[in-house]
Motif scaffolding. Structure first.
Motif, PDB file in Angstrom:
ATOM      1  N   UNK A  13       0.554  10.605   3.878  1.00  0.00           N
ATOM      2  CA  UNK A  13      -0.914  10.534   4.576  1.00  0.00           C
ATOM      3  C   UNK A  13      -1.693   9.329   4.702  1.00  0.00           C
ATOM      4  N   UNK A  14      -1.722   8.544   3.551  1.00  0.00           N
ATOM      5  CA  UNK A  14      -2.608   7.465   3.330  1.00  0.00           C
ATOM      6  C   UNK A  14      -1.959   6.192   3.450  1.00  0.00           C
ATOM      7  N   UNK A  15      -0.718   6.112   3.019  1.00  0.00           N
ATOM      8  CA  UNK A  15      -0.176   4.857   3.378  1.00  0.00           C
ATOM      9  C   UNK A  15       0.987   4.941   4.320  1.00  0.00           C
ATOM     10  N   UNK A  16       1.181   5.784   4.971  1.00  0.00           N
ATOM     11  CA  UNK A  16       2.101   6.083   6.249  1.00  0.00           C
ATOM     12  C   UNK A  16       3.463   6.346   5.670  1.00  0.00           C
ATOM     13  N   UNK A  17       3.865   5.260   5.034  1.00  0.00           N
ATOM     14  CA  UNK A  17       5.209   5.371   4.450  1.00  0.00           C
ATOM     15  C   UNK A  17       5.125   4.825   3.081  1.00  0.00           C
ATOM     16  N   UNK A  18       5.816   5.724   2.124  1.00  0.00           N
ATOM     17  CA  UNK A  18       5.777   5.194   0.814  1.00  0.00           C
ATOM     18  C   UNK A  18       7.275   5.147   0.193  1.00  0.00           C
TER      19      UNK A  18
END
Length: 1814
Positions: A13-18
């Motif tokens: 939710x924060x970095x879009x993709x991890x």
């Protein structure tokens, strides 16, 4: 360490993709994945039970950071996002390809990547060869337009603040730079000049951007047939009119309104009656009237200036400002409600009054129609009042309508300024458009924007699909239908019949239509019928459309009102009736657009980007019209362009900070711009493509030796079949292999595993070998150590035994020695004690004895004294007693005697014995008598003596009495003296005490003085030391000063050389600019000649002058027919060198100074000529016997007789002068000159006497010859003279005699004059020396007086400084004298050589006179051979009418190759100079001027015609330099005659000074040199990048990484590709051609230096712009290539040419790629090593550094920051690229020729038979 499991991307939710790594293998059916995140946490990732989609796989690290996103093996959203982030944050790269789309991320920082050097670097390059850039897209569009002759378009898309307008500016700037402008003024400058106007009326502050463009624009840049810019046209659309009447919070209206308000106090704006922006309704709603850092008043000045530049007059400008001020006042018009259906305006309402005054309309009319409207029915019309709300809306609609019309009027005037009269052949369009938008609340504005983007995305998809199809067909692989997203259903939903827009227009026409009824119609029509249309669950006033980027929910509220935008016809009519002339112009085309019964549709415009304000309307056009203007415009633009070039602008953050990346916003914009959709189309087929050679080169490690075949294609097929089992994963094309997504990553994994296994095997073997080597070395070392240890132990044991034995012996002797020494010590101590004791006892005894002896003596003396004392007392007492007793007894006896005397008895007793006594007494008396006699004698003597003595005594007594008296007196005096003595004693005592004090003080003073003296001595010593130190320091300082001065001199010399080079470069650039303008002038003259169809293309020649500038401009060329080639290749240097005005003024000033110097020299020349004329006149007074035959024939007999008399007189005078003149070295008797002269005079006198009788005979001969022979006007002709000598022998002899006499007289006169001059010079020198000595004496006296006034320290320092100055001046004087003496010595040596040669000739002549038989035997040799050499003067004669023929055969039609191979180098130059010499000999200035002018013009003509041929340019550069050197060598100037032979000095020019023409030829040589550089640059440029960078000179070192859609040039040496050998062969060719043409060696060095600079600059520039080239292996390749170039320099002996130094930046860049880049020490080493690279270049190379293999590491961001911190103090150019077009200033060092002009033979092949040798 290798990764054990696969790496994947999971949503966050924060970095879009991890990123995460699998901890456990996935098996089908697993619902959970065990993952390990990068931050160290473990995670259980649950798969979606419905879709069961696995996470996206992550690409290998080796593929991250690629230029093209399609090069990624896995093409999906996280891979794209990660690649963009790595490039943007780590590498600071803002551009990335995504298939055909260029993704640009706004860095919010000024980057040095848009300069002209970058433009030149991208010009002419393939799109895949360079790093992504806006210039690469522009170059591709330009090339396709020129190659395919089809119009192109560049579409720039993105949200507000993403940088769309800036990118469009850069694209237009690129076109203007690379193509050149065919119009008088630069179109790009005009477009840029329109920017302040368009920004002021079309830009505004929004919440996201302080200068947001609130309109779209499409600029068509027009080109002619030669693809040069001729004009431009701007079309605008989607103007946000609603911003005029409404602004959201923190936003502003258009800038122009605030600029007007800020300038309200200007005198010309007082009539507008403006106030502060806060006082106007239309500018105060946003609450933010001021932009930080922007001065609206200054911006207003810029806007007015731009209007003036674009031709908008002051009256029109004031008209624009009146209309804009009227709009502001119109906004302040207020309405008062009468009832619910009507309203009024207050009487004489001030805002409305001002509005009507400004607009020139009637107040009552405007007031009426603002509150009423006219309704028309079928039968009648009637006027109806309107409510306050309706009136307010109508007022706002009128304001928007006026502003829109004014906006269009300004755009039309801008287009008129950009319009060109030349017919447009093609164009490139640049479209600046909004991107896809979605907010929390979306209204009509977002609907229109997203509809336009749907149309654009459809075009993109179709174009990408078409490209894929063409690629598959070209490669002949099986075509399978690619399934991609087609958004045609969504477009149909919006624009088809009964679509959303159609229903909206229909609802607007309904009388009681509302947003709710329209929403219900939408639900009824499309809900559950179209999959892309949905209805929200909790709303009946909204609808959802599934767009290509995302689902968007639109609120229906306000759709109808924004679509209507009503403007009443009556209000427009009132404005049209205005007295203000400009206002009706705005509404000329309004009749058709306005309906009498309905509202005008003013445009459907995408407005607000603020999601929280849905009510701020942006009224736009009706749906149909909007469809036409946006969708139709974009689609038609795509139809006319064969390949639209999309450019997606991304805004990576909200806070506008440099190089920050917000993943959420980036993903949102990637989806909105359609980038991901384009990738999906590519990924659906075969996204990864390799050529067979690239695949073989990359994956050769996966093949075995037996798999490698000669056929690369078959080899690749065999290997792929083994590596990839599923054949659907790849396809074999004609030239490429196509792979499905993920296959390249699989191959990379196999390759990495193979390399890793190979590395492990190599490591294993090497480690085993190293350990075995270490073990054997340790074993040998152990054995050696053991041997040495055992030997050491044995030696130690033996040493121990020897030491033990020695210790025992030493102990024995030592103990004996100790005991003996102890005994001796004790014995000695005992003896000493005994001696001391015995001595003590003896001394005691002695003292005792001595005491006793002394006591005895004392006792003796005491006892004696006592005894004597007692004896004396006793004797005294006894005597006293005896005396007393005897006195008593005597008294008693006396008494008795007295008694006896009285008695006889007494007498008897007394006479008894008297007789005896008497007898005795008689004898005694006798004896006494004798004694008496003796005594009497003695007495007599004594009396005499006594008398004398008495006298003496008496005198003595008297004297003593006197003495006594004197003694008495003296006694008194003694008493007084004693008193004085007492006083004196007292004084003496006092004096002595004072003396003691004084002595004490004196001692102290002496001590202090001694101390002071010692201190002074010490100080003196220290001062001496300091003096010596100072002297030493002075010497050192003098040395240091000398060294410093030398260094400073060297630095200043270098600086002066640099300044000279800069000035030379500027001058040569000006020459280049002049030659370009001259060529341009010739081209224009050609075009004009061809246009007027002149049958003869001749030219008018003007007279040349001696001025270099005039001659340059008077040289005109004939019109030559040239091919119609593209302008880019024809004039590459037009944009290269801008005209430097300051330099031009400096040159103008320098020209003035040179003209003054020229005038002074001309005056001196005139004076010298006058002196020569006077001397000639004096000589002409004498009869010229040496003249031609006519003069001899015209002489009369009387003249001969008088001449004979004169000769006699002159002979006598000459004899007298010879005897009287005081020139002993010349005229002294016995001197050689004296003897020669006397012999000549004697012979002359004899000859005159003999010929006197023959004068009469001559008279008759003269008369007859005068009638027979015609006069001829020749100056000196030896053959005619000899013939006449044979006819008139006697006269000739007389003439010869007279000539000899005259020469003798002249010799003597010249010698006397020279002697006189020398004496005068010496006297002048002595006077000057005396004067200088006087000045020096005065100066020394002044310095002495000054020094005497100074303190000692300053005096010493001043004297030292003076001494240093004096010595320096003396040193300089001595150096000058030494130089003069050197010159004198050289001059004397040359004179000595000349005299020796003359003496040799005289001796030869004497030998010939001695042996006359030799002359008789060989009469031909002395006559023919020497005579020919003497007669031929090294000149060529031609007729005036043959000049054009000479120039044609020698210059215009000469083939350089034949001349260079068969004839001597520089032959044309020698021939031309010999022709010039003959014209100079004839003193024909017109011929000299004409020949030089024709020569220069012809050379220019040849170079213009064959200027692209290296041999021709090199040939004429060599000959021009040789011609220039000949003009210098034979000019007669002393500086150029040093290396000449005496024969060459005789060939110097005599009549004309051609220094000005030398300058013209030097300028011509500079132009030819610059043309030569351009030619070799054009030849070398295609080879450099391929040979130096792309070609693998060392095979197998570098591997080829996967590329994307933009294929780069192959690095494998295929046929037709250039290699390093190609460059070296070309360099050899250049060098051999220049050597064959005889070019000066120094000039060859300068050409080679320039060539190497071009190679280094182009290579480095491409390296800095190509990320794929910045790797360790490429650095090794570059260094090897550079070493090959250095080897070439060594072979050609050109290492001292400075060429190697020009490659230093490239060498350092290659070293930078190879060095270690981790620690601070590495950073320090890099900073020290890369001193030839700028900071920007170093950082760029580090940012671009890309590992080719997984074993290499990337450069960390912290390391790059460390480098930047260390280099922050370095002051170097911020420019990134080297200037590859830079040309070093050329010099032409004087190079005299040893070739004798008289030996030059003219070959018949030149066709110059019409010229003859003289």
């Amino acid at each position: 360490e290798s990764k054990k499991f696969a790496r994947v991307w999971i949503p966050d939710p924060e970095e879009v993709w991890k990123s995460a790594e699998l901890l456990k293998d996935y098996k089908p059916g697993d619902k959970v994945l065990l993952l390990h995140l990068e931050e160290g946490k473990d995670l259980e990732y649950r798969l979606d039970p419905k879709t069961k989609e696995l996470p996206h796989l992550r690409n290998p690290d080796i593929l991250v950071g690629e230029n093209d996103l399609t090069a990624l093996s896995y093409l999906h959203e996280p891979a794209v996002l990660h690649n963009l982030r790595v490039r943007f944050i780590d590498s600071k790269l803002i551009y990335t390809y995504c298939g055909i789309v260029l993704v640009a991320i706004n860095p919010y920082e000024q980057l040095p990547i848009y300069g002209e050097d970058i433009i030149n670097a991208y010009s002419g390059q393939n799109m895949g060869d360079m790093d992504p850039h806006i210039f690469a897209v522009a170059e591709e569009a330009y090339k396709q337009m020129a190659r395919d002759e089809r119009n192109q378009s560049i579409i720039v898309s993105g949200e507000s603040g993403a940088g769309k307008t800036v990118s469009a500016k850069y694209a237009m700037r690129y076109f203007a730079t690379v193509s050149g402008s065919a119009s008088e003024a630069n179109v790009e400058e005009k477009v840029l000049a329109s920017n302040p106007i368009m920004e002021s009326i079309g830009n505004a502050k929004t919440t996201r951007n302080d200068n947001s463009s609130r309109f779209g624009k499409y600029i068509e840049i027009g080109f002619d047939k030669r693809y040069r810019i001729i004009g431009a046209n701007m079309r605008t659309y989607l103007l946000e009119k609603s911003r005029v009447v409404f602004q959201a919070e923190e936003e502003r209206n258009y800038h122009i309104f605030y600029q007007l308000c800020a300038s309200a106090k200007l005198p010309e704006f007082k009539m507008l009656r403006l106030e502060n922006a806060d006082n106007f309704h239309y500018t105060m709603q946003g609450g933010s009237p001021v932009i930080e850092g922007v001065d609206d008043a200054k911006e207003m000045a810029h806007t007015r200036q731009a209007c003036t530049l674009l031709g908008i007059s002051e009256s029109y400008q004031m008209g624009i400002f009146r209309i804009l001020a009227g709009i502001l006042h119109l906004g302040n018009v207020g309405f008062t409600s009468r009832d619910s259906d009507s309203c009024t305006i207050p009487p004489r309402h001030e805002p409305l009054t001002i509005f009507c005054d400004l607009m020139g309309v009637d107040y009552e009319e405007m007031c009426h129609w603002l509150c009423h409207r006219k309704l028309a029915t079928a039968t009648e019309t009637y006027i109806k009042p309107i409510s306050k709300l309706q009136a307010t809306n109508a007022r706002d609609a009128l304001a928007k309508h006026i502003y829109a019309k004014l906006f269009n009027w300004i755009v039309d005037h801008v287009n008129q300024a950009l319009h060109s009269a030349v017919k447009q052949h093609s164009f490139i369009g640049v479209l600046d458009i909004y991107g896809f938008e979605t907010f929390e609340i979306n209204s009509f504005e977002q609907f229109c924007i997203n509809y336009a983007n749907e149309k654009l995305q459809q075009q993109f998809n179709m174009h990408v699909f078409k490209l894929e199809q063409e690629e598959y067909m070209k490669e002949q692989i099986p075509w399978t239908l690619i399934d991609f997203y087609d958004n045609q259903p969504c477009i149909n939903l919006i624009e088809s019949k009964l679509g959303i827009l159609d229903l909206l227009d229909e609802e607007c026409k309904m009388p009681k239509g509302t947003d709710d009824t329209w929403a219900q119609k939408l639900y009824n029509t499309h809900l559950n019928k179209c999959a892309l249309f949905e209805k929200p669950r909790l709303s009946n006033k909204a609808f959802i459309i599934q767009h290509f980027a995302d689902k968007v929910e639109y609120q229906c509220e306000g759709f109808l009102e924004k679509n209507k935008d009503t403007v009443f016809e009556e209000q427009i009519k009132v404005l049209k009736s205005s007295k203000f002339k400009m206002l009706p112009e705005l509404f000329q085309d309004d009749e058709k657009a306005i309906s009498p019964t309905s509202a005008t549709s003013s445009g459907r415009i995408p407005l607000s980007r603020t999601p929280a304000k849905p009510t701020k309307g942006r009224p736009v056009q009706t749906a149909k019209e909007h469809k036409k203007t946006v969708g139709h415009q974009v689609s038609s633009g795509s139809h006319c362009c064969c390949a639209p070039s999309p450019l997606a602008q991304l805004k990576p953050q909200v806070f506008l900070q440099p190089f920050r990346f917000d993943e959420k916003r980036a993903v949102q914009q990637l989806r909105a711009c359609g980038v991901l959709e384009t990738i999906r189309i590519s990924a659906a087929g075969f996204p990864s493509r390799w050529t067979y050679q690239e695949f073989f080169s990359r994956y050769r490690v996966l093949m075995k030796q037996k798999d490698v075949l000669s056929d690369r294609k078959q080899t690749c097929k065999n290997v792929l079949e083994k590596l990839i089992v599923d054949q659907d994963k790849y396809q074999f094309g004609k030239t490429k292999i196509f792979f499905r997504a993920g296959q390249v990553a699989y191959l990379e994994k196999l390759r990495a595993d193979k390399l890793r296994a190979a590395c492990i095997r190599i490591q294993k073997t090497i480690r085993g070998w190293l350990l075995r080597k270490k073990y054997l070395r340790m074993r040998r070392a152990a054995i050696t150590v053991q041997r040495y240890v055992r030997g050491y132990q044995a030696r130690c044991y033996a040493k121990f035994l020897r030491r033990t034995n020695a210790a025992t012996t030493i102990q024995k002797y030592w103990r004996m020695y100790v005991v003996r020494r102890r005994y001796k010590i004790r014995r000695a101590a005992t003896v000493v004690l005994q001696s001391y004791l015995r001595g003590y006892l003896a001394r005691n005894r002695y003292r005792k004895i001595l005491r006793e002896h002394k006591a005895v003596i004392i006792q003796k003396w005491v006892r004696g004294w006592l005894a004597r004392t007692h004896y004396k007392r006793s004797m005294h007492a006894i005597i006293y007693l005896q005396c007393c007793f005897r006195r008593m007894m005597a008294k008693r006896e006396l008494k008795k005697l007295k008694i006896e005397a009285r008695s006889v008895e007494r007498y008897k007793k007394l006479h008894i014995g008297m007789e005896n006594k008497i007898m005795q007494l008689q004898r005694k008396v006798d004896e006494q008598n004798k004694d008496y006699k003796c005594l009497m004698e003695k007495l007599t003597n004594l009396e005499g003596i006594y008398n004398s003595e008495t006298e003496k005594l008496r005198s003595d007594l008297e004297r003593l009495q006197l003495s006594e008296e004197e003694a008495k007196v003296a006694t008194g005096r003694v008493l007084s003296l004693q008193e004085e003595i007492a006083k004196l004693r007292k004084d003496l005592e006092q004096t002595q005490s004072e003396k003691k004090c004084i002595e004490e003080r004196a001692d102290r003073y002496k001590q202090e003085t001694d101390q002071l003296v010692s201190n002074l001595k010490e100080e003196n010593i220290s001062l001496k030391q300091e003096k010596e130190a100072l002297n030493h320091r002075i010497v050192e300082q003098a040395k240091e000063m000398t060294e410093t001065m030398e260094k400073k001199l060297v630095e200043e010399t270098k600086q002066l050389e640099l300044d000279l080079n800069d000035e030379r470069l500027r001058y040569q650039n000006l020459l280049n600019e002049f030659s370009r303008l001259e060529e341009r002038y010739d081209d224009l003259k050609e075009e004009m000649t061809l246009m007027v169809n002149v049958p003869k293309p001749g030219h008018k020649r003007t007279d040349s002058t001696h001025s270099s500038n005039e001659s340059e401009y008077t040289f005109s060329s004939e019109i030559a027919e040239t091919e119609d080639i593209p302008f880019r290749t024809e004039e590459p240097s037009e944009r290269k060198v801008p005209l430097d005005m300051s330099l031009f003024l400096k040159l103008q000033k320098r020209v003035t100074e040179l003209e003054q110097e020229k005038q002074v020299m001309q005056d001196e020349l005139d004076r010298k000529e006058e002196q020569v004329l006077r001397s000639k006149a004096k000589e002409e007074e004498r009869p010229q016997i040496r003249g031609a035959e006519l003069e001899y024939e015209s002489l009369k007999r009387q003249e001969l007789e008088s001449e004979n008399k004169k000769l006699k007189n002159e002979l006598n005078e000459l004899r007298k002068s010879l005897s009287e003149k005081s020139a002993p070295e010349v005229t002294a008797p016995g001197a050689p000159a004296y003897r020669v002269l006397m012999e000549q005079l004697t012979s002359v006198s004899e000859e005159l006497d003999v010929r006197k009788e023959e004068v009469l005979i001559l008279r008759s001969q003269l008369v007859s010859q005068k009638e027979a022979i015609q006069p001829k006007n020749t100056m000196t002709d030896s053959t005619i003279l000899l013939e006449d000598v044979q006819k008139m022998k006697d006269k000739g002899e007389i003439a010869q005699a007279y000539i000899g006499l005259k020469e003798t007289n002249r010799l003597l006169e010249s010698q006397l004059q020279s002697q006189k001059r020398s004496h005068e010079n010496e006297a002048e020198a002595l006077r000057g020396e005396i004067q200088s000595l006087k000045e020096e004496n005065n100066r020394q006296q002044q310095l002495l007086a000054q020094n005497l006034q100074l303190p000692p320290e300053a005096r010493i320092e001043a004297s030292l400084q003076h001494e240093i100055t004096r010595l320096t001046n003396e040193n300089l004087d001595l150096m000058e004298q030494l130089e003069k003496q050197d010159k004198t010595v050289r001059k004397l040596k040359k004179q000595l050589k000349v005299f020796a040669k003359k003496i040799g000739e005289l001796e030869v002549g004497q030998m010939e006179n001695i042996s006359p038989g030799q002359i008789i035997d060989e009469p031909i040799r002395p006559v023919n051979i020497p005579r020919k050499e003497k007669d031929f003067q090294g000149m060529l004669e031609y007729k005036k009418e043959d000049e054009q023929k000479l120039v044609k055969n020698l210059i215009l039609e000469l083939k350089p190759r034949g001349v260079a191979v068969n004839l001597i180098p520089g032959l044309p130059a020698y021939i031309l100079f010999m022709c010039v010499r003959h014209a100079d000999y004839l003193n024909d200035d017109q011929k000299v001027r004409s020949l030089l002018t024709s020569t220069i013009n012809s050379i220019k003509k040849v170079l213009k015609k064959r200027g692209d041929d290296f041999e021709t340019v090199s040939f004429w550069l060599s000959n021009t330099c040789r011609f220039l050197h000949c003009l210098k060598q034979y000019s007669g100037e002393e500086g150029f005659m040093k290396h000449n032979t005496s024969r060459q000095n005789e060939h110097c020019l005599t009549n004309f000074d051609l220094a000005e023409y030398r300058q013209v030829l030097s300028d011509l040589a500079i132009q030819i040199y610059q043309q030569l550089v351009r030619v070799l640059e054009n030849i070398l440029q295609p080879m450099i990048v391929s040979g130096m960078l792309e070609h693998e000179t060392i095979q197998g070192v570098s591997g080829v990484k996967p590329t994307g859609l933009r294929k780069r040039t192959s690095s494998i040496a295929d046929e037709g590709t250039y290699t390093l050998d190609s460059i070296l062969r070309q360099l050899n060719s250049f060098h051999s051609v220049m050597c064959q043409h005889g070019m000066d060696p120094e000039l060859i060095k300068q050409v080679v230096k320039q060539m190497f600079y071009i190679v280094g600059a182009i290579t480095l520039n491409n390296l800095l712009l190509r990320k794929d080239m910045c790797s360790w292996s490429k650095g090794m390749q570059i260094r090897y290539n550079v070493s090959q170039l250095e080897e070439w320099l060594r072979d050609k002996n050109l290492m001292n040419s400075g060429a190697k130094e020009t490659l230093e930046p490239l060498i350092q860049a290659a070293q930078l790629l190879q060095v270690k880049k981790k620690t601070d020490d590495d950073a320090e080493a890099i900073c020290c090593m890369c001193n030839a690279l700028t900071t920007a270049q170093i950082v760029k190379v580090l940012n671009l550094y890309t590992p080719v293999n997984e074993f290499e590491e990337r450069v960390s961001v912290s390391f790059i920051r460390t480098i930047q911190m260390r280099l922050r103090d370095r002051k170097d150019s911020p420019q990134l690229l080297m200037d590859a077009k830079h040309i070093f200033p050329v010099t032409f060092p004087f190079n005299p020729s040893s070739l004798a002009l008289e030996t030059i033979q003219i070959p018949a092949s030149l066709g110059l038979g019409f010229i003859s040798r003289v």
